[in-house]
Scaffold this active site. Structure first.
Site, PDB file in Angstrom:
ATOM      1  N   GLY A  50       0.856  -1.188   0.000  1.00 26.91           N
ATOM      2  CA  GLY A  50       0.000   0.000   0.000  1.00 26.91           C
ATOM      3  C   GLY A  50       0.893   1.240   0.000  1.00 26.91           C
ATOM      4  N   ALA A  51       0.517   2.222  -0.809  1.00 24.10           N
ATOM      5  CA  ALA A  51       1.413   3.370  -1.016  1.00 24.10           C
ATOM      6  C   ALA A  51       1.817   4.050   0.293  1.00 24.10           C
ATOM      7  CB  ALA A  51       0.744   4.372  -1.953  1.00 24.10           C
ATOM      8  N   GLN A 197      -6.152  -8.093  -3.356  1.00 25.63           N
ATOM      9  CA  GLN A 197      -6.159  -7.156  -2.216  1.00 25.63           C
ATOM     10  C   GLN A 197      -7.578  -6.693  -1.891  1.00 25.63           C
ATOM     11  OE1 GLN A 197      -4.085  -6.968  -4.840  1.00 25.63           O
ATOM     12  NE2 GLN A 197      -2.119  -6.065  -4.326  1.00 25.63           N
ATOM     13  N   ASP A 238      -1.041   5.420  -6.276  1.00 26.40           N
ATOM     14  CA  ASP A 238       0.343   5.067  -5.947  1.00 26.40           C
ATOM     15  C   ASP A 238       1.313   6.160  -6.385  1.00 26.40           C
ATOM     16  OD1 ASP A 238       0.312   2.048  -4.946  1.00 26.40           O
ATOM     17  OD2 ASP A 238      -1.269   2.380  -6.411  1.00 26.40           O
ATOM     18  N   ASN A 248      -2.573   3.809 -10.350  1.00 29.35           N
ATOM     19  CA  ASN A 248      -3.165   3.041  -9.244  1.00 29.35           C
ATOM     20  C   ASN A 248      -3.230   1.585  -9.694  1.00 29.35           C
ATOM     21  OD1 ASN A 248      -4.392   3.109  -6.554  1.00 29.35           O
ATOM     22  ND2 ASN A 248      -6.272   2.473  -7.579  1.00 29.35           N
ATOM     23  N   LYS A 249      -3.670   0.724  -8.794  1.00 33.61           N
ATOM     24  CA  LYS A 249      -3.671  -0.721  -9.068  1.00 33.61           C
ATOM     25  C   LYS A 249      -4.317  -1.036 -10.416  1.00 33.61           C
ATOM     26  CE  LYS A 249      -2.257  -3.310  -6.978  1.00 33.61           C
ATOM     27  NZ  LYS A 249      -0.875  -3.828  -7.153  1.00 33.61           N
TER      28      LYS A 249
END
Ligand code: MRU
Length: 351
Positions: A50-51, A197, A238, A248-249
């Protein structure tokens, strides 16, 4: 219980204590990490992830090296520099990781103890930033969705919750704040292939927060958005480029496209630390490619023909024009591109 029993990541007795996220939701096990190599491995394998969590871990990792060098009578300045180098090569995309490392490494100039104190400060700063983001994001949604129903259905992707930081999330911080205001009807959490996640971590957190939620496969999201079943999308980030493009993811970009089609808000919640002025736009954000077996296997079992090639980008970039707003602890950013791209629902006749 509204939150995990302890902070996701913490500094206790000159060591890092962090929940092992690869064991959730089955087991709540806390790792005690005393050296940089073990930390680097925990980051690479997503035990720590996680960032925001990576930002804190990066800073605390430099502190670990300083303390171990002091105990061994070695040079803490040299140890901090070596640790900064090792940790910066663990994962490439989250800007926070580099910020955390750099901040503590720079503080070594004020002495080893000052650097350790700077690392420990990152913990409280993360909680404060994410708490502010949650409230500001909930305020903004109240405005954007004014005049509608009392409660809303949200879509989120991956895990931008307490597990992605210290003990308050970004996207889930917004959802938690909205939930406390009685305005969350349901959250649809995307499972987030390949490492799940969303299924493993976000659903675990939403249950603890007492938020009504359902798990969906990633590919179900666009259809549900298109059918008008979702009121807004909120995700973390992120790395955010200077023009507002958001990494992002992987899978996030598809949700943004669907949100634009349906004319619903697409919010990005992230601390200022995630914004990288050194990246002019999304094309300069390094995107992590992870091992092919994360795609060719499911829970350790092969699901593809032996030897098949696979691509496994861990992140994608959502262009700024698809982002309704970026919410940070200091401000709401509406990029010029986002303002221009008013969603259109006009249909072109085909017959
Ligand atoms: O690969 P991960 O699990 O470290 O990915 C990071 C994420 O969880 C998401 O991309 C998230 O939305 C950003 S972190 C708040």
């Amino acid at each position: 219980v509204a939150k995990p029993a302890a902070r996701t990541i913490d500094w206790v007795d000159d060591a890092i204590v962090a929940i092992d996220q690869t064991l959730l939701p089955g087991d709540e096990v806390y790792l005690q990490i005393r050296d940089v190599e073990t930390l680097a491995e925990a980051i690479r394998t997503l035990r720590i992830r996680g960032a925001m969590g990576l930002g804190v871990a990066g800073g605390l990792g430099v502190a670990l090296a300083i303390r171990r060098a002091q105990e061994a009578g070695a040079d803490p300045v040299r140890a901090a520099a070596d640790a900064a180098d090792v940790l910066a090569r663990t994962r490439p995309t989250a800007a926070n990781l580099f910020r955390g490392i750099e901040r503590v490494h720079a503080a070594v100039a004020d002495g080893p103890d000052a650097a350790v104190a700077t690392a420990v400060e990152l913990i409280a700063e993360d909680v404060a930033a994410n708490t502010a983001i949650g409230e500001r994001g909930a305020d903004l949604l109240g405005e954007l969705l004014a005049g509608g129903r009392e409660t809303f259905v949200a879509l989120t992707h991956c895990n931008a919750g307490a597990l992605a930081g210290v003990d308050v999330g970004t996207a889930l911080g917004v959802i938690a704040a909205l939930h406390h205001r009685g305005r969350v009807g349901e959250v649809l959490a995307c499972e987030t292939r390949p490492l799940l996640q969303g299924a493993r971590l976000t659903c675990w957190e939403l249950a603890r927060l007492g938020v009504n939620h359902s798990l969906i496969v990633d590919s179900a999201a666009a259809g549900l958005v298109g059918r008008g079943e979702i009121d807004f999308v909120v995700v973390g980030a992120d790395r955010i480029a200077a023009n507002g493009d958001v990494a992002n993811k992987v899978g996030t970009f598809s949700h943004a496209l669907a949100a634009q089609y349906a004319g619903i808000p697409f919010l990005v919640a992230a601390p200022e630390m995630t914004i990288d002025a050194g990246c002019p736009d999304g094309s300069s954000i390094p995107i992590e490619e992870r091992a092919a077996d994360e795609v060719t296997q499911f829970a350790g079992v092969s699901t593809a023909p032996p030897g098949v090639r696979a691509r496994n980008p861990a992140f994608d970039v959502t262009p700024a024009e698809l982002v309704t707003a970026i919410v940070t602890e200091r401000r709401v950013i509406r990029t010029a591109a986002g303002e221009r791209a008013a969603p259109s629902r006009e249909r072109i006749p085909v017959a």
